[in-house]
Design a protein around this motif. Structure first.
Motif, PDB file in Angstrom:
ATOM      1  N   SER A  94     -13.585  -6.381   5.667  1.00 14.77           N
ATOM      2  CA  SER A  94     -14.994  -6.436   5.268  1.00 14.77           C
ATOM      3  C   SER A  94     -15.455  -7.851   4.946  1.00 14.77           C
ATOM      4  O   SER A  94     -16.653  -8.138   4.980  1.00 14.77           O
ATOM      5  CB  SER A  94     -15.244  -5.526   4.064  1.00 14.77           C
ATOM      6  OG  SER A  94     -14.486  -5.956   2.949  1.00 14.77           O
ATOM      7  N   THR A 132      -7.181   3.664  12.340  1.00 19.57           N
ATOM      8  CA  THR A 132      -7.833   2.390  12.634  1.00 19.57           C
ATOM      9  C   THR A 132      -9.226   2.625  13.172  1.00 19.57           C
ATOM     10  O   THR A 132     -10.200   2.007  12.736  1.00 19.57           O
ATOM     11  CB  THR A 132      -7.020   1.591  13.678  1.00 19.57           C
ATOM     12  OG1 THR A 132      -5.696   1.423  13.193  1.00 19.57           O
ATOM     13  CG2 THR A 132      -7.650   0.230  13.925  1.00 19.57           C
ATOM     14  N   LYS A 185      -6.009   1.592   6.686  1.00 20.82           N
ATOM     15  CA  LYS A 185      -7.102   1.602   5.716  1.00 20.82           C
ATOM     16  C   LYS A 185      -7.158   0.294   4.942  1.00 20.82           C
ATOM     17  O   LYS A 185      -8.247  -0.214   4.638  1.00 20.82           O
ATOM     18  CB  LYS A 185      -6.942   2.788   4.755  1.00 20.82           C
ATOM     19  CG  LYS A 185      -7.207   4.137   5.410  1.00 20.82           C
ATOM     20  CD  LYS A 185      -7.071   5.266   4.406  1.00 20.82           C
ATOM     21  CE  LYS A 185      -7.347   6.611   5.074  1.00 20.82           C
ATOM     22  NZ  LYS A 185      -7.220   7.738   4.121  1.00 20.82           N
ATOM     23  N   ILE A 186      -5.989  -0.248   4.631  1.00 21.90           N
ATOM     24  CA  ILE A 186      -5.937  -1.527   3.930  1.00 21.90           C
ATOM     25  C   ILE A 186      -6.505  -2.634   4.808  1.00 21.90           C
ATOM     26  O   ILE A 186      -7.257  -3.495   4.361  1.00 21.90           O
ATOM     27  CB  ILE A 186      -4.490  -1.865   3.527  1.00 21.90           C
ATOM     28  CG1 ILE A 186      -3.956  -0.821   2.543  1.00 21.90           C
ATOM     29  CG2 ILE A 186      -4.421  -3.260   2.895  1.00 21.90           C
ATOM     30  CD1 ILE A 186      -4.710  -0.740   1.246  1.00 21.90           C
ATOM     31  N   SER A 201       0.828  -1.201   0.000  1.00 18.43           N
ATOM     32  CA  SER A 201       0.000   0.000   0.000  1.00 18.43           C
ATOM     33  C   SER A 201       0.862   1.249   0.000  1.00 18.43           C
ATOM     34  O   SER A 201       1.896   1.307   0.659  1.00 18.43           O
ATOM     35  CB  SER A 201      -0.900   0.010   1.235  1.00 18.43           C
ATOM     36  OG  SER A 201      -1.574   1.244   1.348  1.00 18.43           O
ATOM     37  N   VAL A 233     -11.651   3.800  10.503  1.00 19.38           N
ATOM     38  CA  VAL A 233     -12.071   2.743   9.578  1.00 19.38           C
ATOM     39  C   VAL A 233     -13.020   1.771  10.256  1.00 19.38           C
ATOM     40  O   VAL A 233     -14.104   1.479   9.756  1.00 19.38           O
ATOM     41  CB  VAL A 233     -10.836   1.983   9.034  1.00 19.38           C
ATOM     42  CG1 VAL A 233     -11.286   0.756   8.235  1.00 19.38           C
ATOM     43  CG2 VAL A 233     -10.005   2.902   8.161  1.00 19.38           C
ATOM     44  N   GLY A 235      -8.692  -2.223   7.193  1.00 16.06           N
ATOM     45  CA  GLY A 235     -10.135  -1.996   7.268  1.00 16.06           C
ATOM     46  C   GLY A 235     -10.865  -2.531   6.052  1.00 16.06           C
ATOM     47  O   GLY A 235     -11.937  -3.117   6.169  1.00 16.06           O
ATOM     48  N   THR A 236     -10.293  -2.328   4.870  1.00 17.15           N
ATOM     49  CA  THR A 236     -10.893  -2.827   3.637  1.00 17.15           C
ATOM     50  C   THR A 236     -10.892  -4.353   3.610  1.00 17.15           C
ATOM     51  O   THR A 236     -11.885  -4.990   3.260  1.00 17.15           O
ATOM     52  CB  THR A 236     -10.133  -2.287   2.411  1.00 17.15           C
ATOM     53  OG1 THR A 236     -10.186  -0.859   2.418  1.00 17.15           O
ATOM     54  CG2 THR A 236     -10.749  -2.808   1.118  1.00 17.15           C
ATOM     55  N   LYS A 237      -9.755  -4.927   3.985  1.00 15.28           N
ATOM     56  CA  LYS A 237      -9.623  -6.389   4.016  1.00 15.28           C
ATOM     57  C   LYS A 237     -10.631  -7.001   4.985  1.00 15.28           C
ATOM     58  O   LYS A 237     -11.207  -8.072   4.719  1.00 15.28           O
ATOM     59  CB  LYS A 237      -8.201  -6.751   4.450  1.00 15.28           C
ATOM     60  CG  LYS A 237      -7.939  -8.244   4.611  1.00 15.28           C
ATOM     61  CD  LYS A 237      -7.878  -8.963   3.287  1.00 15.28           C
ATOM     62  CE  LYS A 237      -7.475 -10.413   3.472  1.00 15.28           C
ATOM     63  NZ  LYS A 237      -7.425 -11.147   2.187  1.00 15.28           N
ATOM     64  N   LYS A 258     -16.679   2.745  11.012  1.00 18.38           N
ATOM     65  CA  LYS A 258     -17.625   2.799   9.908  1.00 18.38           C
ATOM     66  C   LYS A 258     -17.971   1.407   9.370  1.00 18.38           C
ATOM     67  O   LYS A 258     -18.822   1.291   8.496  1.00 18.38           O
ATOM     68  CB  LYS A 258     -17.053   3.661   8.781  1.00 18.38           C
ATOM     69  CG  LYS A 258     -16.834   5.111   9.194  1.00 18.38           C
ATOM     70  CD  LYS A 258     -16.160   5.899   8.082  1.00 18.38           C
ATOM     71  CE  LYS A 258     -15.894   7.334   8.508  1.00 18.38           C
ATOM     72  NZ  LYS A 258     -15.193   8.117   7.466  1.00 18.38           N
ATOM     73  N   SER A 259     -17.301   0.394   9.869  1.00 16.16           N
ATOM     74  CA  SER A 259     -17.553  -0.952   9.373  1.00 16.16           C
ATOM     75  C   SER A 259     -18.503  -1.686  10.301  1.00 16.16           C
ATOM     76  O   SER A 259     -18.906  -1.178  11.338  1.00 16.16           O
ATOM     77  CB  SER A 259     -16.233  -1.726   9.255  1.00 16.16           C
ATOM     78  OG  SER A 259     -15.813  -2.144  10.536  1.00 16.16           O
TER      79      SER A 259
END
Length: 272
Positions: A98, A122, A91-92, A85, A125, A94-96, A128-129
């Motif tokens: 999901s 952290t 952020k990576i 990244s 992210v 957090g995306t992972k 919001k998840s």
């Protein structure tokens, strides 16, 4: 909860979290993924160009070896994944996350825990998840989570988020105690309202999990919750991110020392 994500930077703190996550996965009959992010943010363009594939390959090899060891020792399915990244590592992650049911993450001190709750990437992210997070303090060994204390001010909020905490309580076979913290200058009316709310919620959830309620009266919120967890030998402290006012009170900068005491046991953060 069938899929657990455990970010790792191969540090001692992360290794401790991996051991915890592996035993948790074993208990919950879940699969575990170890996730490493190679950040290019601090590298020059030349370093990033030549180093990305080498660093990622080295990390992948290290993860593969680690996953094999975890699978062998704990008899679980364990996989490794590496990402690179140029932006925030968090952020990576957090995306992972999901695609997972739970994140297990190590923390190595009060400053990091404070930053997590009050404004780090952290926190932004995860907030919001919909993925719950379990923070494992450095040096915190695994033990079966038989008793969970869930601190939430349902009296002032007129609701009690329960979906996520019931889910993990069921998966672990844990007893759940919902803790209401009241100021010492409480009124008799407030006490009656709390007891009535407890009765209603107990009737609502008693057939789903082993559930109890308790109330403590104190002016120092963080110390009171911490003392309660220790005094009652709770295995886990649960907090809900929806409860912003409570989170901010608990993890206010002026009580960082108290936060470090809380970080001697796991903290489970979930979302309404």
């Amino acid at each position: 909860m069938k899929k657990i994500l455990c970010p790792t930077d191969f540090s001692e703190t992360a290794n401790n979290a991996i051991t915890y996550a592996a035993k948790l996965a074993q208990k919950m009959k879940a699969q575990l993924t170890l996730f490493n992010v190679q950040s290019l943010a601090d590298l020059t363009p030349e370093e990033a160009f030549w180093g990305e594939s080498l660093n990622a390959a080295a990390a992948a090899a290290r993860l593969e070896e680690l996953c094999e060891e975890v699978s062998k020792v704990f008899k679980i399915s364990c996989y490794g994944d590496v990402a690179t990244s140029v932006t925030s590592v968090n952020k990576i992650i957090g995306t992972k996350a999901s695609g997972y049911d739970l994140i297990v993450m190590g923390t190595n001190g009060p400053d990091e825990l404070f930053q997590f709750f009050l404004g780090s990437n952290t926190y932004q992210v995860i907030k919001k998840s919909t993925v719950p997070l379990m923070l494992i303090p450095e040096g915190c060994g695994y033990s079966d989570i038989q008793f969970i204390v869930y601190a939430f001010d349902y009296w002032r909020n007129d609701r009690l988020p329960m979906t996520q905490i019931i889910q993990i309580s069921k998966a672990l076979g844990s007893e759940l105690l919902v803790l209401q913290v009241m100021e010492e200058s409480y009124s008799h009316k407030a006490e009656l309202e709390v007891k009535e709310a407890q009765k209603i919620m107990l009737d609502l959830y008693k057939d789903q999990i082993s559930l109890r309620f308790d109330t403590i009266y104190a002016s120092e919120l963080i110390e009171s919750v911490h003392d309660y967890v220790l005094r009652n030998n709770a295995d886990l402290l649960a907090l809900c991110t929806e409860h912003h006012r409570f989170i901010q009170q608990v993890f206010h900068k002026s009580v960082v020392k108290a936060v470090s005491k809380i970080a001697t046991y796991p903290v489970f953060v979930f979302h309404a």
